[in-house]
Structure formats: structure tokens, C-alpha cells
Design an enzyme around this catalytic site. Structure first.
Site, mmCIF file in Angstrom:
data_model
loop_
_atom_site.group_PDB
_atom_site.id
_atom_site.type_symbol
_atom_site.label_atom_id
_atom_site.label_comp_id
_atom_site.label_asym_id
_atom_site.label_seq_id
_atom_site.Cartn_x
_atom_site.Cartn_y
_atom_site.Cartn_z
ATOM 1 N N GLU A 176 -9.462 2.694 -1.206
ATOM 2 C CA GLU A 176 -9.139 1.427 -1.612
ATOM 3 C C GLU A 176 -9.683 0.923 -3.011
ATOM 4 O O GLU A 176 -10.299 0.010 -3.190
ATOM 5 C CB GLU A 176 -9.372 0.241 -0.576
ATOM 6 C CG GLU A 176 -8.579 0.283 0.702
ATOM 7 C CD GLU A 176 -8.662 -0.964 1.556
ATOM 8 O OE1 GLU A 176 -9.536 -1.544 1.402
ATOM 9 O OE2 GLU A 176 -7.925 -1.002 2.498
ATOM 10 N N GLU A 378 -3.694 3.765 6.509
ATOM 11 C CA GLU A 378 -4.499 2.812 7.362
ATOM 12 C C GLU A 378 -3.303 1.563 7.648
ATOM 13 O O GLU A 378 -2.568 1.169 6.968
ATOM 14 C CB GLU A 378 -5.458 2.031 6.533
ATOM 15 C CG GLU A 378 -6.761 2.703 6.435
ATOM 16 C CD GLU A 378 -7.889 1.985 5.853
ATOM 17 O OE1 GLU A 378 -7.975 0.770 6.110
ATOM 18 O OE2 GLU A 378 -8.786 2.640 5.117
HETATM 19 C C1 BGP Z 1 -9.720 -1.371 4.746
HETATM 20 C C2 BGP Z 1 -10.717 -0.283 4.804
HETATM 21 C C3 BGP Z 1 -11.230 0.155 5.937
HETATM 22 C C4 BGP Z 1 -11.196 -1.082 7.271
HETATM 23 C C5 BGP Z 1 -9.755 -1.582 7.187
HETATM 24 C C6 BGP Z 1 -9.885 -2.760 8.109
HETATM 25 O O1 BGP Z 1 -9.946 -2.593 3.955
HETATM 26 O O2 BGP Z 1 -10.429 0.751 4.147
HETATM 27 O O3 BGP Z 1 -12.642 0.590 5.888
HETATM 28 O O4 BGP Z 1 -12.173 -1.190 7.842
HETATM 29 O O5 BGP Z 1 -9.721 -2.241 6.011
HETATM 30 O O6 BGP Z 1 -10.602 -4.069 7.576
HETATM 31 P P1 BGP Z 1 -11.525 -4.711 8.497
HETATM 32 O O7 BGP Z 1 -12.372 -3.621 9.389
HETATM 33 O O8 BGP Z 1 -12.206 -5.671 7.588
HETATM 34 O O9 BGP Z 1 -10.830 -5.359 9.568
#
Ligand code: BGP
Length: 480
Positions: A176, A378
């Protein structure tokens, strides 16, 4: 209509800092997440320079993949995974990021992980840097704001490439990377928080620092991609962008223009640099208006052109709307990625607006822009799961979310997008990146670990586990 390719890479995604634990074992140094406390949707997590006694730092134990990797990979194999997205903890290899010699114990751990994956024919997809900058680099250099970090990163990557050249083919440089365009990225991704203690949403919003730091990440990314292309021609090198899909709040041309602007700065800028190899012209005006001066050195522009990606990857969770009306926007302030709520969509318990069709739209936009193979690395629903008395987790809400997104991915493939694979986020429960919670669960596999630090880390298959197994076995045609 075109369907998912035969060799479609079905799998799941994790990140070392949210999954591995063992934060100080076998020579590992402390990284930014080791300095982050837990929080919640209502209460932002904090970053602390010094460790506070009695405070929980959830990444330190996380889901303890470090001691459960055999069991976890067996579970992934049971679902039929073809690909396993993971990241390497930089501080496991170089505890401060500045050593000359790597930490052999750290390298050995990933050897064991890759060998285990190979046993089941699962392809690793490795992110070099996923929100876990060595904290020593924050202290000494203010993170990516300093150009020095490029050399350290290139050294780290070159050690990994040489060591794992026969085990890993798919690499992503920065997770990201475009989070650095937003204030939150200063903590998670750029580490430009020298001397800062406090809530993560209180980090000063310094455009100059963030965009200069991003420039250094672009160069670092280009350097390692160039190195890979020259020395390891079988590697496939990807970017990784947070795709925060944006719609105009209304058809008022002012909203449409605002939306176009936000799409460019947040979603397109970084991947335009990484995919096309140069700064897009629209950034000049933005830099001027924000008073940003990017310090470039001779050769930077050429390097960016030489280190472009082979495939485009992104995370997709939600969409938001953009309004040119400051009053409407002010009311909505506080969203993770900004923007205004869409009246046609429902949100998760964490306020993330669920928009499967937005995934199809985004895939088409990305493909039209770059004509590069794409991977959704993701996607998923963070939700509270309930463990029933007989030890089961019924998660129809998660199945519903994923089913609707996979349907839209198939539509995008039908539209002509070259889609390589799909790795839903947190296929096994991990610590949340934004809030530090365990309660925000994404997994097909439950991990008995709770926000007060208790839990025996037992792994339990949720209903969605059996569902995803069928999805993979049918190459996405059985979504029932
Ligand atoms: C993205 C990241 C991850 C992950 C995901 C879910 O931003 O790359 O590391 O955690 O989001 O977000 P969160 O864990 O805040 O729900």
C-alpha cells in the site's frame, strides 16, 4: 464469456508484523508496529517511543505464525491454496536495518516457511516491506524522509533475492505504497515519526515530508525491480496499492472534478510512477499548491524509468464518495480514507462501505490504464466472530461479502481484465493494521487470541473455511 484462467492463483494474504509475533526472538529487532499499542474503532491506537510497562503491544505476539507455521500452512493447503501472500519482517533479517551482515536465524525461519509451502505446491507471494520499518531507522533518520534508507532497503532486498531466488518468484516492493499520500501512512508505511508518541491520527499532516519520503520509496522500489530484472529474470515484480475507490457524491460537475482530483492523488499517483516510470504531469500543480518541493538527484528520473513493475496488485475493501461542498465533507471527516458515505451502500461495523461492484469498476479502470496483469492481493470483511459453545464459528456475513466480490471479479474478467489471482486479506485472523485489534477478524481460520492479550492461539476452521475450499476446487464457479 471469459472465466477465471485455469492457473488462477487462489490463496490468502498476511503480513509479518500482524501475524508472526516472536517480536524479539532469535535476534529480531524492534520495528514500528512493535511500538504500537492496541486501539479500537472508537479509540485510535498509539505509537510510543519508549515501551510502556503494562501496555499491550499486539504485534509482539500477534497470531504467533512463528511457532505455528507448519500447522497454518497445512490449513492453507487443506483449503487448496495455490498462492500464499506473506511478508518478511525486515528486522528479523537486519535488526536495526543498518547491519552489513544479515541475521542467519531470521533467514532460516523464512527458508523453513518456503520449504513448507513447497511441500504442498503453494507459491509464495512475498511483500518486501509491509508496514514494519525498523524502528532504529525512525530514530536515526526519520524513516523514509531520508535518502539513506534507499541503500539499506536495496541491501535488504538483495540479500533476500539471492537467498530465496530458487524459492520465491513473485515479489511486491512496498505494501500500500500510496498510504503515504495520506496522514496515516506516515506511521505505518513511511515511518516519518521521529520522536513522536501519541495517537496515530494525531501525527502532524506534513505534505513535504510525506511526498519526499514517497520519492525515496519510489527510487528504492525501482532499484530493486531493476536489480531483479537484470539478475533474476524469472522474478515477477509487482507494486501494491491501496485502491480507495471514489465516486462523485452527485453529478454536479464540481463533485466530479473533486473526485477526479482525489482519484489521481490517492489512487493513481504512486502506481503511475511505478507502472509508467515517471511522475504524472497532474502532480506538478498539486505540489505547487501544497508548497511541496521534491528534492531529486541526477539520475532519479532515469532510474524510475528503468524500474517499472511487471504486474499491478492492490487491496480493495470499500469505496467512498467525494463532494466539493466543504460542509458535507467536514461532516464525514474521520473516515480512514476520507470521503463521504454513499447512500446506496451499507458499511461494516468499522464503517467501511461494502461495494462489490466497485471492485469490478476498479479492476476495469486499472486494466484500461496500464494494460498489465492484475492481482487482488487483499479484500475481505473485518467482523466480530462469535465462538459457539460447541466450538464453531458461523460467519455467513463473511461468505456473503466474499461471494459478492468474487462474482464481480468474474465480471471484470469477462470485461477483459487479465486477472492473475486473488488473496483475501487475513485468511487466518491477524492483528488489525488500522486499530491493532484482534476482534476485527477477517479469517477463514479463527485464532483464539483476544484484545486483552489472553488466548491459547488455537486455530479453528470457520464455516467460511469450507466454503472457500469449494470455491478454489471449482476455480470460482461454485460460490453457493
Ligand atoms: C490493509 C493492510 C493490511 C490489513 C488490511 C485490513 O490496509 O495492507 O495490513 O491489515 O488493510 O485493515 P485492518 O487490519 O485495519 O482492518
Amino acid at each position: 464469456m471469459q472465466d477465471f484462467r485455469k492457473d488462477f492463483l487462489w490463496g490468502g494474504a498476511t503480513a509479518a508484523n500482524q501475524y508472526e509475533g516472536a517480536w524479539d526472538l532469535d535476534g529480531k529487532g524492534d520495528s514500528v508496529p512493535d511500538h504500537c499499542t492496541n486501539g479500537s474503532h472508537a479509540q485510535p491506537k498509539r505509537v510510543t517511543v519508549e515501551f510502556e510497562a503494562g501496555t499491550l503491544y499486539p504485534s509482539r505476539e500477534a497470531a504467533d505464525f512463528y511457532h505455528h507455521y507448519e500447522e497454518d500452512i497445512r490449513l492453507a493447503a487443506e483449503m487448496g491454496f495455490k498462492v500464499f501472500r506473506m511478508s518478511i519482517n525486515w528486522t528479523r533479517i537486519f535488526p536495526t536495518g543498518m547491519e552489513e551482515q544479515p541475521n542467519e536465524a531470521g533467514l532460516l525461519f523464512y527458508d523453513k516457511v518456503f520449504d513448507e509451502l513447497k511441500k504442498y505446491g503453494i507459491e509464495p507471494l512475498v511483500t518486501l516491506s509491509h508496514y514494519e520499518l525498523p524502528y532504529a531507522l525512525v530514530k536515526k533518520y526519520n524513516g523514509w524522509y531520508s535518502r539513506e534508507l534507499i541503500e539499506y532497503f536495496v541491501h535488504y532486498a538483495s540479500v533476500l533475492f539471492e537467498r530465496y531466488k530458487d524459492k520465491v518468484k513473485y515479489w511486491l516492493t512496498f505494501n500500500e505504497i500510496n498510504s503515504g499520500t495520506m496522514p496515516l501512512g506516515a506511521v505505518l508505511s513511511l515511518g516519518t515519526i521521529q520522536g513522536f508518541s501519541g495517537a496515530v491520527n494525531q501525527v502532524p499532516n506534513d505534505y513535504q515530508v510525506r511526498f519526499q519520503a514517497l520519492h525515496h520509496q519510489f527510487l528504492a522500489s525501482a532499484r530493486v525491480i531493476k536489480l531483479a530484472h537484470e539478475k533474476y529474470p524469472c522474478f515477477k515484480m509487482g507494486n501494491m496499492s491501496l485502491f480507495a475507490t471514489k465516486y462523485p457524491h452527485t453529478c454536479n460537475p464540481a463533485d466530479v472534478l473533486k473526485c477526479q482530483h482525489e482519484m489521481r492523488i490517492v489512487n493513481w499517483f504512486c502506481s503511475d510512477v511505478q507502472a509508467r516510470g515517471y511522475y504524472p504531469s497532474y502532480m506538478e500543480r498539486f505540489f505547487e499548491e501544497k508548497g511541496i518541493k521534491i528534492h531529486k538527484e541526477a539520475g532519479d528520473d532515469e532510474l524510475l524509468r528503468q524500474g517499472t513493475i511487471d504486474f499491478y496488485t492492490f487491496s480493495y475493501y470499500m469505496s467512498t464518495c467525494e463532494s466539493a461542498d466543504p460542509e458535507i465533507t467536514a461532516k464525514a471527516a474521520g473516515n480512514l480514507v476520507g470521503g463521504v458515505a454513499n447512500p446506496y451502500l451499507k458499511a461494516s461495523d468499522w464503517g467501511w462501505q461494502i461495494d462489490p461492484e466497485g471492485l469490478r469498476w476498479s479492476l476495469n479502470e486499472i486494466w484500461d490504464r496500464y494494460q498489465l496483469p492484475v492481482m487482488v492481493v487483499e479484500n475481505g470483511l473485518g467482523a466480530k466472530d462469535v465462538l459457539t459453545e460447541d466450538g464453531k464459528i458461523h460467519d455467513p456475513y463473511r461468505i456473503d461479502y466474499l461471494r459478492r466480490h468474487i462474482e464481480q471479479m468474474r465480471e471484470a474478467v469477462g470485461d477483459g481484465v487479465d486477472l492473475l489471482g486473488y488473496t483475501p486479506w487475513g485468511w487466518i485472523d491477524v492483528v488489525s493494521a488500522s486499530t491493532g485489534e484482534m476482534a476485527k477478524r477477517y479469517g477463514f481460520v479463527y485464532v483464539a487470541k483476544y484484545d486483552d492479550g489472553t488466548g491459547d492461539l488455537k486455530r479453528i476452521r470457520k464455516d467460511s473455511f469450507y466454503w472457500y475450499k469449494k470455491v478454489i476446487a471449482s476455480n470460482g464457479s461454485d460460490l453457493a
